[in-house]
Design an enzyme around this catalytic site. Structure first.
Site, PDB file in Angstrom:
ATOM      1  N   GLY A 204       0.766  -1.246   0.000  1.00 45.48           N
ATOM      2  CA  GLY A 204       0.000   0.000   0.000  1.00 45.48           C
ATOM      3  C   GLY A 204       0.795   1.294   0.000  1.00 45.48           C
ATOM      4  O   GLY A 204       0.356   2.294  -0.549  1.00 45.48           O
TER       5      GLY A 204
ATOM      6  N   GLU B  97       3.926   4.070   6.291  1.00 41.04           N
ATOM      7  CA  GLU B  97       2.698   3.286   6.094  1.00 41.04           C
ATOM      8  C   GLU B  97       1.711   4.051   5.226  1.00 41.04           C
ATOM      9  O   GLU B  97       1.750   5.289   5.184  1.00 41.04           O
ATOM     10  CB  GLU B  97       2.037   3.040   7.457  1.00 41.04           C
ATOM     11  CG  GLU B  97       2.133   1.643   7.986  1.00 41.04           C
ATOM     12  CD  GLU B  97       1.263   0.612   7.273  1.00 41.04           C
ATOM     13  OE1 GLU B  97       1.007   0.745   6.057  1.00 41.04           O
ATOM     14  OE2 GLU B  97       0.852  -0.341   7.932  1.00 41.04           O
ATOM     15  N   ASP B  98       0.813   3.319   4.584  1.00 43.86           N
ATOM     16  CA  ASP B  98      -0.266   3.974   3.846  1.00 43.86           C
ATOM     17  C   ASP B  98      -1.374   4.422   4.789  1.00 43.86           C
ATOM     18  O   ASP B  98      -1.853   5.540   4.705  1.00 43.86           O
ATOM     19  CB  ASP B  98      -0.817   3.059   2.734  1.00 43.86           C
ATOM     20  CG  ASP B  98      -1.250   1.690   3.235  1.00 43.86           C
ATOM     21  OD1 ASP B  98      -1.009   1.367   4.411  1.00 43.86           O
ATOM     22  OD2 ASP B  98      -1.830   0.931   2.432  1.00 43.86           O
TER      23      ASP B  98
ATOM     24  N   ASP C 269      -5.157   1.845  10.687  1.00 41.98           N
ATOM     25  CA  ASP C 269      -6.573   1.584  10.951  1.00 41.98           C
ATOM     26  C   ASP C 269      -6.691   1.132  12.413  1.00 41.98           C
ATOM     27  O   ASP C 269      -6.745   1.961  13.314  1.00 41.98           O
ATOM     28  CB  ASP C 269      -7.040   0.525   9.942  1.00 41.98           C
ATOM     29  CG  ASP C 269      -8.515   0.192  10.032  1.00 41.98           C
ATOM     30  OD1 ASP C 269      -9.233   0.867  10.776  1.00 41.98           O
ATOM     31  OD2 ASP C 269      -8.956  -0.750   9.362  1.00 41.98           O
TER      32      ASP C 269
ATOM     33  N   PHE D 169     -13.877   2.762   4.788  1.00 42.22           N
ATOM     34  CA  PHE D 169     -12.892   2.161   3.897  1.00 42.22           C
ATOM     35  C   PHE D 169     -12.541   3.116   2.761  1.00 42.22           C
ATOM     36  O   PHE D 169     -13.416   3.739   2.156  1.00 42.22           O
ATOM     37  CB  PHE D 169     -13.444   0.852   3.337  1.00 42.22           C
ATOM     38  CG  PHE D 169     -12.381  -0.036   2.776  1.00 42.22           C
ATOM     39  CD1 PHE D 169     -11.550  -0.757   3.614  1.00 42.22           C
ATOM     40  CD2 PHE D 169     -12.194  -0.146   1.405  1.00 42.22           C
ATOM     41  CE1 PHE D 169     -10.550  -1.573   3.104  1.00 42.22           C
ATOM     42  CE2 PHE D 169     -11.210  -0.963   0.886  1.00 42.22           C
ATOM     43  CZ  PHE D 169     -10.387  -1.676   1.737  1.00 42.22           C
ATOM     44  N   VAL D 170     -11.240   3.234   2.471  1.00 42.23           N
ATOM     45  CA  VAL D 170     -10.780   4.127   1.394  1.00 42.23           C
ATOM     46  C   VAL D 170      -9.925   3.358   0.385  1.00 42.23           C
ATOM     47  O   VAL D 170      -9.307   2.348   0.729  1.00 42.23           O
ATOM     48  CB  VAL D 170      -9.966   5.328   1.948  1.00 42.23           C
ATOM     49  CG1 VAL D 170     -10.863   6.313   2.675  1.00 42.23           C
ATOM     50  CG2 VAL D 170      -8.835   4.871   2.861  1.00 42.23           C
TER      51      VAL D 170
ATOM     52  N   ASP E 100      -5.712  -0.368  -1.759  1.00 44.81           N
ATOM     53  CA  ASP E 100      -6.499  -1.263  -2.613  1.00 44.81           C
ATOM     54  C   ASP E 100      -7.774  -1.759  -1.951  1.00 44.81           C
ATOM     55  O   ASP E 100      -7.937  -1.681  -0.735  1.00 44.81           O
ATOM     56  CB  ASP E 100      -5.662  -2.483  -2.984  1.00 44.81           C
ATOM     57  CG  ASP E 100      -5.528  -3.448  -1.810  1.00 44.81           C
ATOM     58  OD1 ASP E 100      -5.119  -2.999  -0.726  1.00 44.81           O
ATOM     59  OD2 ASP E 100      -5.858  -4.631  -1.971  1.00 44.81           O
TER      60      ASP E 100
ATOM     61  N   ARG F 241      -5.360   0.659  -6.710  1.00 46.66           N
ATOM     62  CA  ARG F 241      -4.115   1.277  -6.237  1.00 46.66           C
ATOM     63  C   ARG F 241      -3.644   2.377  -7.190  1.00 46.66           C
ATOM     64  O   ARG F 241      -2.947   3.293  -6.799  1.00 46.66           O
ATOM     65  CB  ARG F 241      -2.994   0.227  -6.144  1.00 46.66           C
ATOM     66  CG  ARG F 241      -3.208  -0.832  -5.089  1.00 46.66           C
ATOM     67  CD  ARG F 241      -1.916  -1.602  -4.875  1.00 46.66           C
ATOM     68  NE  ARG F 241      -2.114  -2.892  -4.223  1.00 46.66           N
ATOM     69  CZ  ARG F 241      -2.182  -3.072  -2.920  1.00 46.66           C
ATOM     70  NH1 ARG F 241      -2.108  -2.054  -2.103  1.00 46.66           N
ATOM     71  NH2 ARG F 241      -2.344  -4.274  -2.415  1.00 46.66           N
TER      72      ARG F 241
HETATM   73  P1  IMP Z   1      -4.280  -1.958  10.748  1.00 43.33           P
HETATM   74  O1  IMP Z   1      -3.279  -3.037  11.127  1.00 43.33           O
HETATM   75  O2  IMP Z   1      -5.676  -2.363  11.144  1.00 43.33           O
HETATM   76  O3  IMP Z   1      -3.920  -0.603  11.258  1.00 43.33           O
HETATM   77  O4  IMP Z   1      -4.352  -1.928   9.178  1.00 43.33           O
HETATM   78  C1  IMP Z   1      -3.282  -1.527   8.414  1.00 43.33           C
HETATM   79  C2  IMP Z   1      -3.354  -2.069   6.998  1.00 43.33           C
HETATM   80  O5  IMP Z   1      -4.671  -2.450   6.608  1.00 43.33           O
HETATM   81  C3  IMP Z   1      -2.967  -0.985   6.038  1.00 43.33           C
HETATM   82  O6  IMP Z   1      -1.584  -0.980   5.821  1.00 43.33           O
HETATM   83  C4  IMP Z   1      -3.754  -1.337   4.790  1.00 43.33           C
HETATM   84  O7  IMP Z   1      -3.047  -2.263   4.011  1.00 43.33           O
HETATM   85  C5  IMP Z   1      -4.996  -1.992   5.322  1.00 43.33           C
HETATM   86  N1  IMP Z   1      -6.133  -1.035   5.434  1.00 43.33           N
HETATM   87  C6  IMP Z   1      -6.672  -0.519   6.560  1.00 43.33           C
HETATM   88  N2  IMP Z   1      -7.688   0.326   6.285  1.00 43.33           N
HETATM   89  C7  IMP Z   1      -7.777   0.336   4.941  1.00 43.33           C
HETATM   90  C8  IMP Z   1      -8.633   1.075   4.022  1.00 43.33           C
HETATM   91  O8  IMP Z   1      -9.521   1.849   4.398  1.00 43.33           O
HETATM   92  N3  IMP Z   1      -8.404   0.846   2.699  1.00 43.33           N
HETATM   93  C9  IMP Z   1      -7.439  -0.001   2.222  1.00 43.33           C
HETATM   94  N4  IMP Z   1      -6.628  -0.676   3.038  1.00 43.33           N
HETATM   95  C10 IMP Z   1      -6.794  -0.517   4.379  1.00 43.33           C
END
Ligand code: IMP
Length: 195
Positions: free
Chosen positions: A55, A110-111, A114, A163-164, A170, A176
């Site tokens: 991402g 990081e992208d 969440d 969700f984005v 993606d 992407r």
């Molecule tokens: P976390 O571990 O829950 O913080 O999630 C991190 C990873 O989940 C990110 O690096 C993304 O790859 C994916 N992710 C979380 N939210 C989104 C979203 O809204 N769109 C796309 N990918 C997401």
């Protein structure tokens, strides 16, 4: 009659509608600002940017070009959401970094943060390599979704818990390549705040 909201550009991805949330100019301006800030904060040092695949590749490419001090890059890859819109709650390391980061100034890029699980995992992972410092950069942060203890040093945009897609992010590996960021067209959302 068309409502003002209906003039917002939308895209379809895997049968779901997403609407424009951050346009290209807004993203690029904020990325340049972060690049300037990082260049100033790390003046006289040589940070290594650790991009999180897949991402973060687009954000990292733009961010690195906005940094005007010496810097290096490496990548790691964690397991992703797959084709889901919610976190599996588990993180796996799919690709390790190649660089020796002992004694280095590490910037995790990081992208999106969440739940914060991936960032929490990476911070612990990188700290185990005994770097001189570890800081984090994320393009997007969903504060309302973050449950894990994470240190976020540079955040481009805080966004609602929806969700984005786009600009590297993606949905089931699609979208992407969009230059803008689109948000799931579910309910009214607030304008994101720069951080
Ligand atoms: P976390 O571990 O829950 O913080 O999630 C991190 C990873 O989940 C990110 O690096 C993304 O790859 C994916 N992710 C979380 N939210 C989104 C979203 O809204 N769109 C796309 N990918 C997401």
């Amino acid at each position: 009659m068309a409502s003002p909201a209906s003039t917002t550009p939308t895209v379809m991805c895997r049968g779901e509608r997403f609407r424009l949330f951050l346009d290209e100019a807004t993203i690029q301006a904020r990325v340049r600002e972060l690049g300037r800030q990082i260049s100033a904060d790390y003046a006289g040092r040589r940070p290594i940017l650790i991009g999180v695949l897949n991402g973060a590749f687009m954000f990292l490419a733009d961010l690195m070009r906005a940094i005007d001090i010496d810097c290096e890059v490496d990548f790691l890859k964690l397991s992703s959401y797959g084709a889901q819109k919610v976190s599996s709650g588990q993180v796996q390391e799919l690709k390790r970094i190649d660089a020796d980061v002992r004694g280095r100034d590490v910037l995790i890029v990081e992208d999106i943060v969440d739940t914060g699980l991936s960032m929490h995992y990476m911070q612990r992972l990188l700290e185990a390599h005994e770097p001189a410092s570890v800081r984090t950069v994320t393009l997007l942060h969903k504060p309302d979704a973050t449950r894990n203890d994470v240190q976020l040093d540079y955040v481009a945009f805080e966004i609602p818990n929806l969700f984005v897609i786009g600009y590297g992010l993606d949905y089931g590996q699609l979208a992407r390549n969009l230059r803008e960021i689109y948000i799931l067209d579910e309910e009214a959302t607030d304008v994101p705040a720069g951080d």
